[in-house]
Design an enzyme around this catalytic site. Structure first.
Site, PDB file in Angstrom:
ATOM      1  N   GLU A   1      -3.588  -9.429   3.838  1.00 52.82           N
ATOM      2  CA  GLU A   1      -4.206  -9.548   4.870  1.00 52.82           C
ATOM      3  C   GLU A   1      -5.363  -9.882   4.943  1.00 52.82           C
ATOM      4  OE1 GLU A   1      -3.390  -7.105   2.671  1.00 52.82           O
ATOM      5  OE2 GLU A   1      -2.434  -5.088   3.470  1.00 52.82           O
TER       6      GLU A   1
ATOM      7  N   GLU B   1       1.142  -1.532  -0.147  1.00 55.52           N
ATOM      8  CA  GLU B   1       0.428  -0.280  -0.488  1.00 55.52           C
ATOM      9  C   GLU B   1       0.903   1.070   0.633  1.00 55.52           C
ATOM     10  OE1 GLU B   1      -2.143  -1.533   3.203  1.00 55.52           O
ATOM     11  OE2 GLU B   1      -4.162  -1.709   1.939  1.00 55.52           O
TER      12      GLU B   1
HETATM   13  C1  3H9 Z   1      -1.525  -5.049   7.232  1.00 56.45           C
HETATM   14  O1  3H9 Z   1      -0.400  -4.492   6.539  1.00 56.45           O
HETATM   15  C2  3H9 Z   1      -2.114  -3.984   7.760  1.00 56.45           C
HETATM   16  C3  3H9 Z   1      -2.889  -3.021   5.782  1.00 56.45           C
HETATM   17  O2  3H9 Z   1      -3.839  -3.034   5.427  1.00 56.45           O
HETATM   18  C4  3H9 Z   1      -3.760  -1.800   7.261  1.00 56.45           C
HETATM   19  C5  3H9 Z   1      -3.013  -1.249   8.160  1.00 56.45           C
HETATM   20  C6  3H9 Z   1      -4.114  -0.056   8.558  1.00 56.45           C
HETATM   21  N1  3H9 Z   1       4.632  -7.382  11.880  1.00 56.45           N
HETATM   22  O3  3H9 Z   1       7.979 -14.901   8.494  1.00 56.45           O
HETATM   23  P1  3H9 Z   1       9.730 -14.122   8.856  1.00 56.45           P
HETATM   24  C7  3H9 Z   1       8.233 -11.129  12.288  1.00 56.45           C
HETATM   25  S1  3H9 Z   1      -1.250  -5.952   8.333  1.00 56.45           S
HETATM   26  C8  3H9 Z   1       5.127  -7.471  13.310  1.00 56.45           C
HETATM   27  O4  3H9 Z   1      10.472 -15.698  10.254  1.00 56.45           O
HETATM   28  P2  3H9 Z   1      10.899 -14.415   6.482  1.00 56.45           P
HETATM   29  C9  3H9 Z   1       7.526 -12.087  12.558  1.00 56.45           C
HETATM   30  O5  3H9 Z   1       6.476 -12.961  13.475  1.00 56.45           O
HETATM   31  C10 3H9 Z   1       0.184  -6.830   8.141  1.00 56.45           C
HETATM   32  N2  3H9 Z   1       5.657  -8.373  12.667  1.00 56.45           N
HETATM   33  O6  3H9 Z   1      10.671 -13.951   7.975  1.00 56.45           O
HETATM   34  C11 3H9 Z   1       8.653 -12.795  13.368  1.00 56.45           C
HETATM   35  O7  3H9 Z   1       9.205 -12.461  14.466  1.00 56.45           O
HETATM   36  P3  3H9 Z   1      10.507 -13.380  15.168  1.00 56.45           P
HETATM   37  C12 3H9 Z   1       0.248  -7.583   6.326  1.00 56.45           C
HETATM   38  C13 3H9 Z   1       6.455  -9.521  11.837  1.00 56.45           C
HETATM   39  O8  3H9 Z   1      12.050 -13.617   5.952  1.00 56.45           O
HETATM   40  C14 3H9 Z   1       9.853 -11.799  12.122  1.00 56.45           C
HETATM   41  O9  3H9 Z   1       9.235 -10.790  12.319  1.00 56.45           O
HETATM   42  N3  3H9 Z   1       1.344  -8.289   6.320  1.00 56.45           N
HETATM   43  C15 3H9 Z   1       5.774  -9.046  10.250  1.00 56.45           C
HETATM   44  O10 3H9 Z   1      10.526 -16.079   6.587  1.00 56.45           O
HETATM   45  C16 3H9 Z   1      10.882 -12.785  10.906  1.00 56.45           C
HETATM   46  O11 3H9 Z   1       9.473 -12.652   9.990  1.00 56.45           O
HETATM   47  C17 3H9 Z   1       1.504 -10.281   6.171  1.00 56.45           C
HETATM   48  O12 3H9 Z   1       0.628 -10.239   6.308  1.00 56.45           O
HETATM   49  C18 3H9 Z   1       4.572  -8.008  10.732  1.00 56.45           C
HETATM   50  N4  3H9 Z   1       3.724  -7.173   9.709  1.00 56.45           N
HETATM   51  O13 3H9 Z   1       9.233 -13.622   5.876  1.00 56.45           O
HETATM   52  C19 3H9 Z   1       3.351 -10.452   6.066  1.00 56.45           C
HETATM   53  N5  3H9 Z   1       6.295  -9.962   9.261  1.00 56.45           N
HETATM   54  O14 3H9 Z   1      11.465 -13.524  14.937  1.00 56.45           O
HETATM   55  C20 3H9 Z   1       3.191 -10.765   7.083  1.00 56.45           C
HETATM   56  C21 3H9 Z   1       6.769 -10.844  10.866  1.00 56.45           C
HETATM   57  O15 3H9 Z   1      10.399 -12.929  16.849  1.00 56.45           O
HETATM   58  N6  3H9 Z   1       4.533 -11.265   7.348  1.00 56.45           N
HETATM   59  N7  3H9 Z   1       6.981  -9.887  11.401  1.00 56.45           N
HETATM   60  O16 3H9 Z   1       9.464 -14.769  15.356  1.00 56.45           O
HETATM   61  C22 3H9 Z   1       4.898 -12.448   6.152  1.00 56.45           C
HETATM   62  O17 3H9 Z   1       4.129 -12.653   4.624  1.00 56.45           O
HETATM   63  C23 3H9 Z   1       7.084 -12.746   6.744  1.00 56.45           C
HETATM   64  O18 3H9 Z   1       6.671 -12.591   7.581  1.00 56.45           O
HETATM   65  C24 3H9 Z   1       7.711 -12.136   5.526  1.00 56.45           C
HETATM   66  C25 3H9 Z   1       9.269 -12.323   5.992  1.00 56.45           C
HETATM   67  C26 3H9 Z   1       7.502 -12.060   4.273  1.00 56.45           C
HETATM   68  C27 3H9 Z   1       7.557 -10.603   5.255  1.00 56.45           C
END
Ligand code: 3H9
Length: 699
Positions: free
Chosen positions: A132, A112
């Site tokens: 999301e 976004e």
């Molecule tokens: C959103 O964006 C809402 C908006 O539309 C509107 C807002 C108003 N936040 O997965 P990993 C942590 S909703 C906080 O092992 P990778 C994760 O828990 C969001 N923390 O790494 C882990 O912590 P720990 C929409 C987060 O390299 C560490 O980071 N976005 C977030 O294999 C490493 O993560 C998604 O749904 C976060 N958003 O993969 C994307 N994301 O080390 C969700 C991760 O303490 N994330 N952490 O265990 C992913 O798909 C994968 O984490 C990503 C990295 C591909 C980014």
């Protein structure tokens, strides 16, 4: 040209390079858009707009990616201004053109952010997406308004309602990203900014594009999504938000915000985010500090369904495998089955034909355990017989090199006893895969009394390579998953005997969210498996335990479910299931033999009893330290037992009901059967202290 740092803070860096203003997100590991980043972005855009030397602004990310989106740890807490939509409106409204560089990933709020810029370039290998919906939300910072303004409506609907990761090349084709760039993210940012200055890279404000979403396309999407089971709120609300993209952007954003906040308050959102976090939290184990041993080769003993699946999973992870079977014929068959599995991966687009060929070359199938003398890890996957297994481990002790990890794929046997058959119990560990092992994500890592910390760390590292969700378990009959299953499965039989039909029980639980009810699962897995377990446990079954013989009677007829064409259901047509009238007659006969007058159960009561039984045993598993935290149990059920993801796992779901209400339920049921229904100590403690399973996850 010299860099001139303007502002530096932990989460973001701003600098200038001639006429280019650079904003680098630096909130690693995923550059989540937490409060400090949002404030930093807003300030940076204002600061660079006020700087007369700057003509164009470029945003990029430090580390592995542009951004993984909003910081999900802030959800459910009091929002801290500025809100992401306001920050992104600020970027879109910037008087000076803004270009975004996408590298690694731009997910959710991260994409976004890029959509609010006036142009976007992507680096090779990048992926974009709005996941999301998989968290029970909708893109709430303009994604539902800006994406349909840039790409065809049906593509926008598909991307938003699936949450799929879109490769950058496809994003370019769709018009979501302007073009592919090269270099480091910072180099690409400077180059893109200069291209904007020269006019080579055109810019525009996405919000100023006006579109008219086609009602027919929107309605077709709604119809399709409403049919999905379980029908969750988020996908449909995504379509409602997209429908508002025909309005002027400010109004559309308001509609999107309203729908987003409705979802933010929903329990599904909480459950889905818990499931996302559970997958990551289970990696935090007491042995995290230990250095894993290298795993460059593996041996698999046994070429049955489990052995073949495990060997396939190892090969998929690029680990060479030596598979051992009893004779050359069995070895040949196992080899063929593994190759067939790898071919399946090519067909499903998971693997290229070239990789498949490489992986096949890494496989040898042999006879004789001597072939395992040099492998780093052995996984024994022969049938569940303690004598056979201890015999194999005695041989492995003699044959394997020092330091080799010796794993057993048992689903309930005592790993301590298996380890004791060797002179190196520190190297022995349980590796409980789920069938089909090359597809199911769960791996229970069973840590025996003497297992060394670096062996545990090795199992987790190997699981990571295999893209499995590894969960640490202590030793007990059935470990975390099968032990809890054995307990709650009984309550389904009790309800069947007391008057509910197996069809009603299955349907009630499927409506609740399970992919399949327990009787249909039994038919699919093979009723003979449960029969063998019941026979094994018969000598230790407590006299007070109520025993339901229906399943035994069905098995005695030679009806083991799908594989024999009949079980609880008939499978004349492999795609449908109709209740087997002979199984119904067995149920009636057993009720008569027990002198039971059938009573009716509502679907809600079926679900309540089933879930309460599951939660009770899950609480005991945590209480005894078999699972370290409630989240470990949740992960086992989410990734190995088809637990409905939006409910977040049995103990996350337990918090929705509350410990006090659960205690009350159990005490009520105990009036009928005080042996089966006992309040677990941990649950009573939580009820008394007013705490939750979520609180225990934080300890
Ligand atoms: C959103 O964006 C809402 C908006 O539309 C509107 C807002 C108003 N936040 O997965 P990993 C942590 S909703 C906080 O092992 P990778 C994760 O828990 C969001 N923390 O790494 C882990 O912590 P720990 C929409 C987060 O390299 C560490 O980071 N976005 C977030 O294999 C490493 O993560 C998604 O749904 C976060 N958003 O993969 C994307 N994301 O080390 C969700 C991760 O303490 N994330 N952490 O265990 C992913 O798909 C994968 O984490 C990503 C990295 C591909 C980014």
């Amino acid at each position: 040209m010299m860099d001139h740092p303007v502002t530096e803070q932990k989460s973001l860096r701003v600098e200038t390079d001639g006429e280019v203003g650079l904003i680098a997100l630096d909130n690693q590991p995923v550059n989540a858009l937490g409060q400090a980043v949002r404030q930093g972005l807003l300030d940076a855009v204002a600061e660079l707009n006020a700087n007369d030397a700057v003509k164009v602004i470029a945003i990029y990310g430090e580390g592995k990616m542009l951004s993984g989106g909003a910081d999900i740890r802030e959800f459910g807490k009091t929002p801290q201004p500025p809100g992401l939509p306001d920050v992104l409106n600020g970027i879109e409204g910037s008087a000076k053109p803004v270009v975004a560089v996408i590298h690694g990933v731009a997910f959710g709020g991260g994409l976004e952010l890029a959509l609010s810029a006036h142009a976007r370039v992507g680096l090779p290998g990048a992926r974009v997406g709005l996941p999301e919906v998989t968290l029970g939300l909708l893109p709430g910072a303009g994604g539902t308004q800006r994406l349909p303004r840039l790409i065809p409506l049906d593509s926008a609907i598909e991307i938003i309602t699936s949450g799929r990761h879109v490769p950058v090349a496809e994003a370019v084709e769709l018009g979501l990203v302007d073009w592919l760039a090269e270099g480091t993210p910072r180099e690409a940012a400077i180059k893109a900014a200069r291209d904007v200055l020269s006019g080579a890279l055109p810019t525009r404000r996405t919000g100023e594009i006006s579109i008219k979403p086609d009602e027919a396309v929107l309605n077709a999407a709604r119809e399709k999504l409403a049919k999905k089971r379980p029908a969750l709120a988020a996908p449909l609300k995504c379509v409602d938000a997209i429908a508002a993209s025909g309005l002027p952007i400010a109004e559309g954003l308001k509609a999107e915000r309203r729908l987003f906040l409705e979802l933010m308050d929903s329990p599904d959102r909480q459950g889905l985010i818990h499931a996302f976090q559970a997958e990551r939290m289970v990696k935090h184990i007491p042995e995290s500090a230990a250095q894993p041993r290298p795993v460059e080769s593996a041996g698999v003993i046994g070429g049955g369904t489990m052995g073949v699946g495990i060997a396939t999973a190892l090969l998929q992870a690029g680990i060479p495998v030596t598979l051992i079977e009893m004779d050359p014929n069995h070895a040949k068959t196992a080899h063929e089955r593994i190759v067939k599995n790898l071919d399946g991966g090519v067909k499903r687009g998971k693997m290229s034909a070239e990789t498949r060929d490489q992986r096949v070359a890494m496989l040898t199938a042999e006879t004789g355990l001597e072939h395992l003398s040099q492998v780093d890890v052995v996984i024994e996957a022969v049938f569940e017989d303690m004598k056979v297994k201890t015999g194999i481990f005695r041989d492995l002790d003699r044959i394997c090199k020092p330091g080799a990890v010796l794993g057993t794929n048992t689903s309930y046997l005592d790993v301590n006893e298996i380890a004791a058959a060797t002179s190196r119990p520190q190297d022995v560990i349980g590796l409980h895969f789920f069938s089909p092992a090359h597809i199911m994500r769960l791996l229970e890592v069973v840590v025996a009394d003497k297992t060394a910390p670096d062996v545990v760390a090795t199992a987790f590292a190997m699981a990571g390579k295999m893209k499995k969700v590894a969960v640490r378990s202590g030793v007990c009959d059935g470990f975390i998953g099968n032990r809890i299953l054995a307990h709650y499965r009984m309550v389904a039989d009790y309800m069947l005997l007391d008057g509910a039909s197996f069809e009603q029980i299955d349907r009630a639980l499927e409506d609740f969210g399970f992919a399949m009810g327990p009787f249909a699962v039994g038919d699919l897995a093979g009723l003979d498996i449960g029969w063998a377990t019941r026979k094994r446990k018969a000598p230790t079954r407590p006299a007070e335990e109520r025993y339901v013989r229906i399943a035994d009677r069905i098995c005695e007829q030679g009806w083991f479910g799908r594989k024999t064409g009949r079980g609880y259901y008939l499978y004349d047509d492999p795609k449908s299931r109709t209740p087997n009238p002979d199984a119904v007659a067995i149920v009636d006969a057993e009720r008569a033999a027990e002198g039971i007058s059938s009573r009716t159960f509502s679907d809600d009561e079926i679900v309540a009893r089933y879930m309460t039984a599951m939660i009770s045993e899950a609480a005991r598993v945590v209480e005894e330290g078999i699972a370290h935290r409630p989240v470990d149990v949740d992960a086992v059920f989410l990734f190995g037992y088809g637990f409905p993801r939006h409910l977040g796992g049995p103990l996350n779901y337990a918090d929705r009901i509350g410990a006090a209400a659960l205690v009350e339920r159990i005490e009520g049921y105990a009036k009928e059967d005080p042996h089966y229904w006992q309040v677990p100590k941990l649950l009573r403690e939580l009820a008394q202290s007013g705490r939750s399973f979520a609180d225990l996850n934080k300890e």
